[in-house]
Design a protein around this motif. Sequence first.
Motif, PDB file in Angstrom:
ATOM      1  N   ARG A 195       0.891  -1.189  -0.169  1.00 14.96           N
ATOM      2  CA  ARG A 195      -0.157   0.080   0.034  1.00 14.96           C
ATOM      3  C   ARG A 195       0.654   1.338   0.065  1.00 14.96           C
ATOM      4  O   ARG A 195       0.559   2.264  -0.700  1.00 14.96           O
ATOM      5  N   LEU A 199       0.969   4.205  -2.781  1.00 17.62           N
ATOM      6  CA  LEU A 199       0.814   5.583  -2.698  1.00 17.62           C
ATOM      7  C   LEU A 199       2.094   6.517  -2.604  1.00 17.62           C
ATOM      8  O   LEU A 199       1.660   7.548  -3.279  1.00 17.62           O
ATOM      9  N   PHE A 202       1.733   7.285  -6.724  1.00 16.43           N
ATOM     10  CA  PHE A 202       0.819   8.279  -6.918  1.00 16.43           C
ATOM     11  C   PHE A 202       1.172   9.686  -6.275  1.00 16.43           C
ATOM     12  O   PHE A 202       1.102  10.658  -7.238  1.00 16.43           O
ATOM     13  N   ASP A 203       1.783   9.613  -5.162  1.00 20.95           N
ATOM     14  CA  ASP A 203       2.479  10.916  -4.454  1.00 20.95           C
ATOM     15  C   ASP A 203       3.457  11.736  -5.511  1.00 20.95           C
ATOM     16  O   ASP A 203       3.461  12.801  -5.685  1.00 20.95           O
ATOM     17  N   ALA A 208      -0.623  18.660 -11.751  1.00 21.58           N
ATOM     18  CA  ALA A 208      -1.520  19.092 -10.838  1.00 21.58           C
ATOM     19  C   ALA A 208      -2.935  18.464 -10.852  1.00 21.58           C
ATOM     20  O   ALA A 208      -3.611  18.541  -9.921  1.00 21.58           O
ATOM     21  N   GLU A 209      -3.031  17.784 -11.834  1.00 24.10           N
ATOM     22  CA  GLU A 209      -4.502  17.288 -11.827  1.00 24.10           C
ATOM     23  C   GLU A 209      -4.055  15.712 -11.867  1.00 24.10           C
ATOM     24  O   GLU A 209      -3.613  15.129 -12.892  1.00 24.10           O
ATOM     25  N   LYS A 210      -4.410  14.954 -10.793  1.00 25.01           N
ATOM     26  CA  LYS A 210      -4.390  13.444 -10.723  1.00 25.01           C
ATOM     27  C   LYS A 210      -5.175  12.842 -10.026  1.00 25.01           C
ATOM     28  O   LYS A 210      -5.896  13.625  -8.759  1.00 25.01           O
ATOM     29  N   SER A 211      -5.739  11.522  -9.986  1.00 25.21           N
ATOM     30  CA  SER A 211      -6.563  10.792  -9.213  1.00 25.21           C
ATOM     31  C   SER A 211      -6.052   9.576  -8.852  1.00 25.21           C
ATOM     32  O   SER A 211      -5.655   8.962  -9.697  1.00 25.21           O
ATOM     33  N   LEU A 212      -6.228   9.313  -7.540  1.00 26.47           N
ATOM     34  CA  LEU A 212      -5.869   7.961  -7.374  1.00 26.47           C
ATOM     35  C   LEU A 212      -7.377   7.183  -7.009  1.00 26.47           C
ATOM     36  O   LEU A 212      -8.273   7.747  -6.529  1.00 26.47           O
ATOM     37  N   HIS A 213      -7.282   5.760  -7.505  1.00 23.31           N
ATOM     38  CA  HIS A 213      -8.288   4.948  -7.250  1.00 23.31           C
ATOM     39  C   HIS A 213      -7.934   3.698  -6.595  1.00 23.31           C
ATOM     40  O   HIS A 213      -6.996   3.247  -7.272  1.00 23.31           O
ATOM     41  N   ALA A 214      -8.464   3.393  -5.442  1.00 20.51           N
ATOM     42  CA  ALA A 214      -8.013   2.143  -4.787  1.00 20.51           C
ATOM     43  C   ALA A 214      -9.350   1.501  -4.674  1.00 20.51           C
ATOM     44  O   ALA A 214     -10.315   1.960  -4.327  1.00 20.51           O
TER      45      ALA A 214
ATOM     46  N   TRP B 188      -6.197  14.612  -1.328  1.00 19.52           N
ATOM     47  CA  TRP B 188      -4.719  14.205  -0.890  1.00 19.52           C
ATOM     48  C   TRP B 188      -3.807  15.423  -0.034  1.00 19.52           C
ATOM     49  O   TRP B 188      -2.813  15.054   0.417  1.00 19.52           O
ATOM     50  N   LEU B 212     -11.519   3.927  -3.136  1.00 19.19           N
ATOM     51  CA  LEU B 212     -11.130   5.249  -2.786  1.00 19.19           C
ATOM     52  C   LEU B 212     -10.614   6.146  -3.847  1.00 19.19           C
ATOM     53  O   LEU B 212     -10.161   5.537  -4.834  1.00 19.19           O
ATOM     54  N   HIS B 213     -11.152   7.345  -3.861  1.00 17.14           N
ATOM     55  CA  HIS B 213     -10.850   8.340  -4.889  1.00 17.14           C
ATOM     56  C   HIS B 213     -10.037   9.534  -4.284  1.00 17.14           C
ATOM     57  O   HIS B 213     -10.589  10.132  -3.413  1.00 17.14           O
ATOM     58  N   ALA B 214      -8.700   9.681  -4.558  1.00 12.95           N
ATOM     59  CA  ALA B 214      -7.794  10.933  -4.046  1.00 12.95           C
ATOM     60  C   ALA B 214      -7.569  11.776  -5.105  1.00 12.95           C
ATOM     61  O   ALA B 214      -7.168  11.238  -6.342  1.00 12.95           O
ATOM     62  N   ASN B 215      -7.704  13.130  -4.525  1.00 10.84           N
ATOM     63  CA  ASN B 215      -7.247  14.000  -5.834  1.00 10.84           C
ATOM     64  C   ASN B 215      -6.493  15.147  -5.117  1.00 10.84           C
ATOM     65  O   ASN B 215      -6.680  15.426  -3.970  1.00 10.84           O
ATOM     66  N   PRO B 216      -5.606  15.693  -5.788  1.00 11.49           N
ATOM     67  CA  PRO B 216      -4.678  16.662  -5.246  1.00 11.49           C
ATOM     68  C   PRO B 216      -5.584  18.028  -4.697  1.00 11.49           C
ATOM     69  O   PRO B 216      -6.655  18.161  -5.337  1.00 11.49           O
TER      70      PRO B 216
END
Lengths: 239, 239
Positions: A195, A199, A202-203, A208-214, B188, B212-216
Amino acid sequence: MGYTTDTTYDGIREREFTVRDIPGVLWTPVPAGEHPPLVLLGHGGGLDRKSPPMTGRARLLVAAGLAAVCIDAPGHGSRPRTAEDSRDILLMRQARAAGSSLAPLVVRYNSRLAERAVPEWQLTIDALADEEFGPIGYAGVALGTAIGVPLAAVESRITAAAFGLCWPDNLLAPARQITVPVQYAMQWDDELISRHAALALFDAFGSAEKSLHANPGRHGDFPAHEVESSVRFLLRHLR
Amino acid sequence: MGYTTDTTYDGIREREFTVRDIPGVLWTPVPAGEHPPLVLLGHGGGLDRKSPPMTGRARLLVAAGLAAVCIDAPGHGSRPRTAEDSRDILLMRQARAAGSSLAPLVVRYNSRLAERAVPEWQLTIDALADEEFGPIGYAGVALGTAIGVPLAAVESRITAAAFGLCWPDNLLAPARQITVPVQYAMQWDDELISRHAALALFDAFGSAEKSLHANPGRHGDFPAHEVESSVRFLLRHLR
């Protein structure tokens, strides 16, 4: 570009081609529309340009009016394996059978493939210039991400990218160079990639525009709705 | 249910109502269709049932053929504040002005509101029985999540829920009781809720299916595409 086949089915025009010695396939909507956006599809390890995950993504993209292209990664499909590739594949099989960590082997193998694949993708984009596509995006998980991250870091024609399911080790530095919109998918209970590692990758993206989907589940449990979500993400940014 | 207003605009039928002393508003598609799914909309702190985030979500849901309902949270909209509510709101304003931590104040305030709001939502669902809606979902971030998590933990009529942007403190225990599909959105770079806290809340949900959805960006930078994504999530699970 000299195409070797040209067939149409279900509103999809499929043309096979070879760039230098690299086999590829191009899918375009029928009718084609003006300057459709083009998505470069990076396949996973052990798969090839016409494996079901690639043809399935192509179908979704074409149905949305986009074009898609996939080329075989080095040592994949009908492409020859180097002695190093064969040795690493054997070591990965042995590690899997012994239940020992795959990470260092996969990271080394993927990195070596990516070094060769990045210029191959750039050649492919050049070769498709006659088709007059619109904006270009990239989609690929696992090996598709190991290749796509260094590619997107150096290739300014890529304007949005959907990645996922990959070890961060050699990708943190190129990820920091990427500034276009990124969507990254991870498995919350991935038995191969921690995990924390997911992360961290992703970090690292400089976008500037990014999305994490878990989503819950192991490495292989990647849900179909994330494939659809990556198509929507690309549509949003390439249209 | 006795409705106090009944208006139609842009293909949306909007009816206001009062359950006990709680003002609410129901939005349904025109034409209504058979047993449309119903989404309970939980508004954020300081907002009310007809604030733009609620009417905007209602519009998206109704356009997709679903019904939506929102009630004012305790002490919100035209509902009276208790002495404790007023004291906490004053303390939160002072903390914000002084730049000190809001977390303990918001957690206490939200928890107290949730205790009152959970049975109010259950009354509202009962009161809407005549409308013969299909499956019921819940959507709400921040205070909407502080109320929605304990509600979904005890209310088996809720079959999918979209949450986000909330402190985990008092929500971990009810989150573990939730087993229906959940989508959770975090920022985020949230300056109010730590990354670790947001991930811990996502981790706590007992659902086999959760994303989970994470965005800056900061707490207030919640992107519009996540609102659309929550609507698609609810559509996927309630249809």
